[in-house]
Scaffold this active site. Structure first.
Site, short mmCIF file in Angstrom:
data_model
loop_
_atom_site.label_atom_id
_atom_site.label_comp_id
_atom_site.label_asym_id
_atom_site.label_seq_id
_atom_site.Cartn_x
_atom_site.Cartn_y
_atom_site.Cartn_z
N TYR A 203 0.90 -1.16 0.00
CA TYR A 203 0.00 0.00 0.00
C TYR A 203 0.93 1.20 0.00
CZ TYR A 203 -3.72 -3.25 1.00
OH TYR A 203 -4.62 -4.28 0.91
N ARG A 204 1.38 1.61 -1.16
CA ARG A 204 2.45 2.62 -1.21
C ARG A 204 2.21 3.71 -2.25
NH1 ARG A 204 7.68 -0.98 -3.03
NH2 ARG A 204 8.72 0.74 -1.98
N ASP B 156 19.53 -7.04 -0.71
CA ASP B 156 20.00 -5.82 -0.02
C ASP B 156 21.19 -6.16 0.88
OD1 ASP B 156 17.86 -4.50 -1.17
OD2 ASP B 156 16.56 -4.83 0.57
O1 KDG Z 1 14.69 -6.05 -0.84
C1 KDG Z 1 13.77 -6.10 0.23
C2 KDG Z 1 12.80 -5.01 0.02
O2 KDG Z 1 12.16 -5.30 -1.17
C3 KDG Z 1 11.78 -4.89 1.08
O3 KDG Z 1 12.41 -4.77 2.35
C4 KDG Z 1 10.83 -3.76 0.96
O4 KDG Z 1 11.54 -1.94 -0.37
C5 KDG Z 1 10.88 -2.94 -0.31
C6 KDG Z 1 10.14 -3.40 -1.49
O5 KDG Z 1 10.00 -2.62 -2.44
O6 KDG Z 1 9.68 -4.54 -1.50
#
Ligand code: KDG
Length: 323
Positions: free
Chosen positions: A114-115, A265
């Protein structure tokens, strides 16, 4: 007369991007069948900042959150990890973005966002304080911001300018998110930033989006532009760094995978810490794979990120107890 020295920002590393509140299902199954969810916070760029901080460097994160409980949670979590959030923005006109994580199979995670239109997507170039960038050695951005909104994409461009002005390396992880845009829309912006960065990270599937489908050829084609290295993240198969000298490969560290989200990450954090350490290419890849392995072996997007002392544990075989 000598010119005044620029004021050092006090951080080695700056990450720019969106961090969300995260609700995670505690067991296998559909979200709708859960009695409760656990609450946390995550975002690709801030995950890397935490990784860098745990490895002993001074890291900062810039992004927007709402002036709500979830925004407070994100800032508190990052600050507790030693990440400088003093330049992060609080937007009282929008809410903090949310992410929901469910395990539908033991090793398969489904994520719902939800962004769109939430606070993080309102990040804009004016949000970036040049002073924070002035002493940084690495500035890290991802393709998530490019797909999130026009203003967030413009903020990434500004971050690249500020990195250049202060002689920081620009680290770019393509991080394609299908929920934000399709391949056709993403290809141009992802390619343009990959050509402008110094260090590029991408999965094989992401290189396919910005190239002709042949992964290594696409990586080499980026070297005709600014990048000196394109690092291919191969998940359980490890990683490969493509440079003008050729391809250097590193196998993944074997661990029991419990949560793959955030492993990329972790890898990026390890590789970039290797740059900050002054390590060679093989050492950076090794550190990246080791850090990624810790994240995969631990529930959560970043909670498993290791300290330097944790890294030594990898040299002990399964079943070892250290007393
Ligand atoms: O790489 C992990 C990220 O994907 C997660 O922590 C949240 O930024 C994010 C996403 O876009 O899913």
């Amino acid at each position: 007369m000598s010119s005044p020295r620029p004021i050092a920002s006090g951080v080695d590393f700056v990450a720019v991007g969106e961090t969300m509140a995260v609700f995670t299902a505690p067991r296998l199954g559909r979200l709708r069948d859960m009695e409760h969810l656990t609450l946390g916070a995550a975002g690709s760029e801030s995950n890397v900042a935490i990784g860098i901080s745990r490895l002993g460097y001074r890291a900062a994160w810039i992004g927007r959150t709402g002036s709500d409980e979830f925004g407070a949670l994100i800032r508190a979590k990052l600050a507790a990890e030693g990440v400088d959030v003093s330049h992060a923005l609080i937007d009282s006109t929008a809410q903090t973005a949310l992410m929901f994580k469910e395990h539908r199979l033991p090793e398969v995670v489904r994520v719902t966002y939800y962004r769109r239109g939430f606070a993080g997507s309102r990040l804009c170039p004016e949000d970036l304080d040049p002073e924070l960038f002035s002493g940084a050695r690495v500035v890290h951005v991802t393709g998530i911001s490019l797909g999130l909104s026009e203003s967030a994409a413009a903020a990434v461009e500004r971050a690249v300018e500020l990195a250049r002005a202060g002689s920081a390396l620009v680290s770019f992880d393509l991080n394609y998110r299908a929920a934000l845009w399709d391949h056709e829309a993403a290809a141009g912006p992802l390619r343009a930033l990959a050509e402008a960065a110094d260090v590029v990270f991408a999965g094989e599937d992401e290189l396919a989006i910005i190239g002709d489908g042949e992964v290594e050829r696409t990586a080499f084609s980026l070297l005709e532009h600014r990048p000196r290295v394109v690092v291919i993240k191969r998940g359980a198969k490890g990683a490969a760094a493509v440079t003008a000298e050729g391809i250097t490969e590193e196998a993944a560290r074997p661990v029991a995978a419990v949560d793959p989200v955030g492993a990329g990450d972790g890898f990026v954090a390890g590789y970039l810490a290797g740059i900050l350490d002054g390590g060679d290419l093989a050492g950076r890849l090794r550190l990246g794979c080791a850090v990624g392995a810790y994240v995969v072996a631990t529930p959560g997007d970043w909670e498993g990120l290791p300290s330097r002392a944790d890294l030594d544990l990898m040299d002990h075989g399964p079943g070892a107890t250290l007393r």
